[in-house]
Design a protein around this motif. Structure first.
Motif, short mmCIF file in Angstrom:
data_model
loop_
_atom_site.label_atom_id
_atom_site.label_comp_id
_atom_site.label_asym_id
_atom_site.label_seq_id
_atom_site.Cartn_x
_atom_site.Cartn_y
_atom_site.Cartn_z
N HIS A 1 0.82 -1.22 0.00
CA HIS A 1 0.00 0.00 0.00
C HIS A 1 0.86 1.27 0.00
O HIS A 1 0.45 2.30 0.56
N LEU A 2 2.02 1.22 -0.62
CA LEU A 2 2.92 2.37 -0.61
C LEU A 2 2.81 3.15 -1.91
O LEU A 2 2.78 2.57 -3.00
N VAL A 3 2.76 4.46 -1.78
CA VAL A 3 2.69 5.35 -2.94
C VAL A 3 4.08 5.89 -3.23
O VAL A 3 4.71 6.51 -2.37
N GLU A 4 4.55 5.64 -4.45
CA GLU A 4 5.90 6.05 -4.83
C GLU A 4 6.02 7.57 -4.77
O GLU A 4 5.17 8.30 -5.26
N GLY A 5 7.08 8.04 -4.11
CA GLY A 5 7.33 9.47 -4.00
C GLY A 5 6.71 10.10 -2.77
O GLY A 5 7.18 11.12 -2.30
N GLU A 6 5.63 9.48 -2.23
CA GLU A 6 4.97 10.02 -1.05
C GLU A 6 5.35 9.27 0.23
O GLU A 6 5.49 9.87 1.30
N GLU A 7 5.50 7.95 0.10
CA GLU A 7 5.83 7.15 1.27
C GLU A 7 7.13 6.39 1.11
O GLU A 7 7.69 5.89 2.09
N VAL A 8 7.63 6.29 -0.11
CA VAL A 8 8.84 5.54 -0.41
C VAL A 8 9.42 6.03 -1.73
O VAL A 8 8.69 6.54 -2.58
N ARG A 9 10.74 5.94 -1.89
CA ARG A 9 11.39 6.20 -3.18
C ARG A 9 11.69 4.86 -3.82
O ARG A 9 12.19 3.94 -3.16
N VAL A 10 11.40 4.77 -5.15
CA VAL A 10 11.48 3.48 -5.84
C VAL A 10 12.37 3.60 -7.07
O VAL A 10 12.27 4.57 -7.84
N ALA A 11 13.24 2.61 -7.27
CA ALA A 11 14.08 2.52 -8.47
C ALA A 11 14.54 1.08 -8.61
O ALA A 11 14.78 0.39 -7.61
N ASP A 12 14.69 0.63 -9.87
CA ASP A 12 15.10 -0.75 -10.13
C ASP A 12 16.47 -0.87 -10.79
O ASP A 12 17.07 -1.95 -10.72
N GLU A 13 16.96 0.20 -11.41
CA GLU A 13 18.27 0.15 -12.06
C GLU A 13 19.32 0.76 -11.14
O GLU A 13 19.02 1.66 -10.34
N PRO A 14 20.58 0.30 -11.25
CA PRO A 14 21.62 0.75 -10.31
C PRO A 14 21.76 2.26 -10.22
O PRO A 14 21.78 2.82 -9.11
N ARG A 15 21.87 2.97 -11.38
CA ARG A 15 22.08 4.42 -11.31
C ARG A 15 20.85 5.13 -10.76
O ARG A 15 20.98 6.05 -9.93
N ALA A 16 19.66 4.73 -11.17
CA ALA A 16 18.45 5.36 -10.66
C ALA A 16 18.31 5.12 -9.16
O ALA A 16 17.91 6.02 -8.40
#
Length: 852
Positions: A780-795
């Protein structure tokens, strides 16, 4: 790898280029099978030699050299240890030879003494005087036996009436066959434990002793005495050890013994000797001493009861953890190591049963904290205020017996509970004060006072079972439901998220009034985890007291209302046995996460056909469990939808991770560093740590020079411990300081299933998280509001760097994460799910008992 395999790998792209674009990859034959959960074997030295030396593969050659150097170092270290062990063995052999020589000498001296004694006995028995007095000795022996028998008649007469009443009561409800069976059992000799650990005995003599005494005692220890001064001194020496940890005062309540206790122990200091002007009897003596006490709690301790170290702290812990506690009693053990009492059961006729008497005190059923009908005042802790509000021991039971039973019933009538605390143990020299003969002395009041007690509490006792019926169930008479929880292995809540979730589920079940029995399928007894669960009130079973889960189900299955089996391989193994031996139980399959989903994702990530085959094998087993169990627990709505898609008729409930949000997390400015947490028995955590260190951290170091990154977790493999760019901490006893000192938590999982405890735990402490998408699935997490999300190494590295510097964004995510945990993962949410389960159990019971 071999040269042939190396050549095949080089030619594979050429074959791919020649394959028609619309051609589908060849399907695996249905006969192919892969053993689930088999760990992938490390690359062997021979393969590394072929690839690196014969085929010239540089990375393989470097890895081979590294392995060889590491092996050489380990070999040299092993050789050094072998030499050291050889030296130690030589020393031990020398010491053993010396001990053997001393033992041989002592044995020769002892044999000489025995031979001399035998010679003297032979000389006496062959003498003229001995032969002439033989008839006189025989006559005196017979007279003593007759006198003893006549003296027992009044006692037997008094016992006969209540015993006949009990027999008639049993016969009326269960038939005379049951009475006969019980008589036969009583006639059998009591089998003693095969192995027994004797406890400490009496001190050699009364001597000097200073008992620490506090000006403001937390506990007043009341020791009633009437002679037996060596027992009292031994008791005081044990109490002096407790006084080093707990502020206390000691009152020796001398009930006008022929020799004053203070005079008999002139070198004992720090003790209040309070001598009665006349003999008051045990009950009034205790009440008088309680009136003189200054402590917050009163510990009633017989002078022939010797508490083990830490017992007083264990009794106090009951009151600290359970606000409803009104009394707490210890486990009583005989000096020879047999159990005397693990709390007591009071039957419908008012008679009492010392639970476990004569048995092994280490058996699981006697070692979990629980309620009891009463605990003996031989070692009983009561709040002083409550004791006085209840009027102390009721003097209708004077001079002694049944006063402690009555007090415990009064405690419950006042809305409090009586707890048996197995972590507190006292060696009890039973019968020293009043003997064991109910026909003489103070002991004769035992039978009379039992009748008074039965009459006073008749209405309460009506809910108790008849004498001796199902003591295993009466032990937890007040249980709302009885739950058996079967896991693969012992819970280790400080090491993995699954264990943490399960331990908190068990705590919720206990708080809802359930008797909870836990057993690991491997029957392990792993400390301190067993003790910690027992102190939560969970009955933990283990070998050798349980020989198999099947045997456990055969013997006790009928008592359980709910059976929970965690993980598909446990459920698949025991579903049939549960259905057969626990026919009325609601059967629950706790997935923890969907194993087939996790393994499918791993197979896709690795492009491994064997892993794919394994995932399909797991899939069929898990789906079979969905359909054969009454309820399936999953940890997220995402997994609930997957289960319903695969097994449309299944009853699925979301029971997710459980965390209590903190109120005041440490602020941004007081934090530094990145934190990765994970138990490394879980393969996705190993993969994530390696990927993060090798792929992400080099970029993070460019963006955030000097920022430390910590990797914490149990069972850390060398592949993680030797990673560069991160500080591998390994297992820590307490994770809380790390959750408060680090600025960001990272969850770089590349595959997996379920809800991630590392994310929940961090957010519950106000610690923002940077994660991959698979890490936050179903949360139930909203990206940018409750958590930061990225899947690639640099991101991923850029998200870490940006949030690490931005205090405003950090504070927003911290607050939002706490709110998310409160909404979806708090104990209150889990409690609602468990309450719904128990309501279903009660509905089923009602349906099953409804007349046709």
């Amino acid at each position: 790898m071999t040269p042939e395999a190396y050549r095949e790998r080089l030619l594979e792209p050429l074959r791919e280029a020649r394959r028609p674009r619309d051609a589908a990859p060849a399907a695996l034959p249905t006969s192919a099978w892969f053993q689930p959960r088999r760990p992938q074997a490390p690359v062997g030295l021979a393969d590394l030699y072929d690839a690196g030396v014969r085929c010239g593969h540089g990375e393989s050659k470097a890895h081979l050299e590294s392995r060889i150097h590491a092996f050489d170092g380990e070999l040299q270290a092993a050789i050094g240890k072998a030499y050291a062990l050889d030296d130690a063995l030589t020393t031990v052999k020398s010491e053993l030879d010396h001990v053997r020589r001393l033992a041989d000498r002592d044995q020769r001296e002892l044999q000489s003494a025995v031979d001399a004694a035998r010679a003297r006995i032979l000389e006496l028995e062959t003498s003229t005087a001995w032969r002439m007095t033989a008839p006189l000795r025989s006559t005196l022996h017979r007279v003593k036996r007759v006198r003893s028998g006549l003296g027992n008649l009044p006692r037997l007469a008094r016992l006969l009436a209540p015993r006949l009443a009990t027999a008639r009561h049993i016969a009326r409800e269960q038939g005379w066959t049951e009475v006969a069976r019980r008589v036969a059992l009583k006639a059998k000799p009591v089998a003693r434990p095969a192995l027994r650990r004797p406890r400490a005995g009496l001190e050699a003599a009364v001597g000097p002793l200073d008992v620490p005494s506090a000006a403001e005692p937390r506990v007043s220890v009341i020791i009633p005495t009437y002679g037996q001064d060596l027992h009292t001194f031994t008791c005081l020496r044990a109490v002096a050890v407790e006084a080093l940890e707990v502020p206390l005062e000691v009152i020796v309540a001398d009930d006008a013994a022929p020799e004053a206790a203070e005079s008999a122990m002139p070198e004992v200091t720090g003790v209040r000797f309070e001598r009665n002007a006349q003999n008051l009897g045990f009950l009034r003596n205790c009440n008088r001493a309680a009136g003189l006490a200054r402590g917050e709690y009163l510990l009633f301790l017989n002078n022939d009861a010797i508490p083990a170290p830490g017992s007083l702290a264990a009794l106090l812990d009951v009151f600290e953890r359970f606000p409803d506690a009104g009394a707490a009693g210890a486990k009583l053990v005989y000096p020879d190591g047999r159990l005397q009492e693990a709390g007591a059961i009071v039957w419908r006729d008012g008679s009492a049963w010392n639970d476990g008497r004569g048995q092994d005190p280490d058996r699981p059923e006697f070692n979990y904290l629980r309620e009891a009908d009463y605990c003996s005042a031989a070692c009983l802790l009561v709040p002083a205020r409550l004791f006085r509000e209840l009027g102390g021991f009721d003097e209708r039971y004077g001079p002694a017996y049944c006063e402690d039973t009555d007090l415990c019933f009064q405690v419950r009538a006042a809305g409090k509970r009586v707890y048996y605390q197995p972590a507190a143990e006292a060696v009890h020299f039973e019968g020293v004060s009043h003997g064991t003969d109910t026909g003489t002395g103070t002991k004769r009041y035992q039978v009379e006072n039992q009748a008074r007690f039965r009459e006073r509490w008749r209405a309460t006792l009506a809910a108790h079972r008849p004498n001796g019926v199902a003591p295993g169930l009466e032990r937890d008479r007040g249980a709302r439901h009885r739950v058996l929880f079967i896991e693969a292995c012992m819970l280790t809540p400080d090491q993995d998220s699954g264990s943490l979730r399960t331990s908190r589920l068990l705590r919720i079940l206990r708080s809802l009034g359930c008797k909870v029995t836990f057993v690991a399928a491997n029957l392990e007894r792993r400390q301190p985890y067993v003790h910690e669960m027992q102190q939560e009130g969970v009955e933990v079973l283990f070998a050798p007291y349980v020989r198999s889960i099947d045997e456990l189900l055969r013997e006790r299955g009928a008592e359980f209302d709910v059976v929970v089996m965690a993980r598909y391989y446990v459920a698949a193994r025991y579903i049939d046995a549960v259905r057969r031996h626990a026919p009325r139980a609601l059967v629950v399959f706790d997935t923890l996460d969907l194993h087939f989903l996790r393994n499918r994702r791993l197979a896709r990530l690795e492009a491994d056909a064997n892993l794919a085959q394994s995932a399909e094998s797991i899939y069929h087993q898990e789906v079979d469990c969905f359909t054969r169990c009454d309820v399936t627990w999953v940890v997220s709505e995402v997994e609930r939808d997957i289960v319903l898609h695969e097994a449309p008729g299944a009853a699925v409930t979301v029971v997710s991770n459980i965390h209590e949000p903190i109120e005041r997390p440490a602020p941004f400015a007081e934090r530094e560093g990145l934190l990765f947490v994970g138990g490394f028995r879980h393969p996705p955590n190993v993969d994530a740590a390696i990927w993060f260190a090798r792929e992400v951290m080099p970029i993070v170091r460019e963006l955030l020079p000097g920022v430390p990154a910590y990797v914490i977790g149990s069972n850390m493999p060398r592949a993680v411990a030797e990673l560069e760019g991160v500080e591998a901490i390994g297992f820590v006893d307490d994770l809380e300081p790390w959750l408060q000192r680090c600025r960001l938590s990272v969850s770089p999982l590349r595959y997996g299933a379920g809800v991630k405890g590392k994310v929940n735990q961090a957010m519950s402490r106000g610690l923002p998280v940077v994660a991959t998408r698979v890490s936050i699935e179903g949360m139930h997490l909203v990206e940018g509001e409750e958590v930061r999300v990225a899947d690639e190494p640099r991101a991923f590295a850029q998200a870490v760097a940006a949030l690490y510097r931005d205090e405003d964004a950090w504070n927003r995510l911290s607050r939002a994460g706490l709110a998310n945990v409160e909404r979806h993962f708090s104990p209150r949410v889990a409690r609602r799910a468990i309450e719904a389960l128990l309501d279903e159990v009660e509905r089923r019971a009602t349906r099953n008992t409804r007349p046709a």
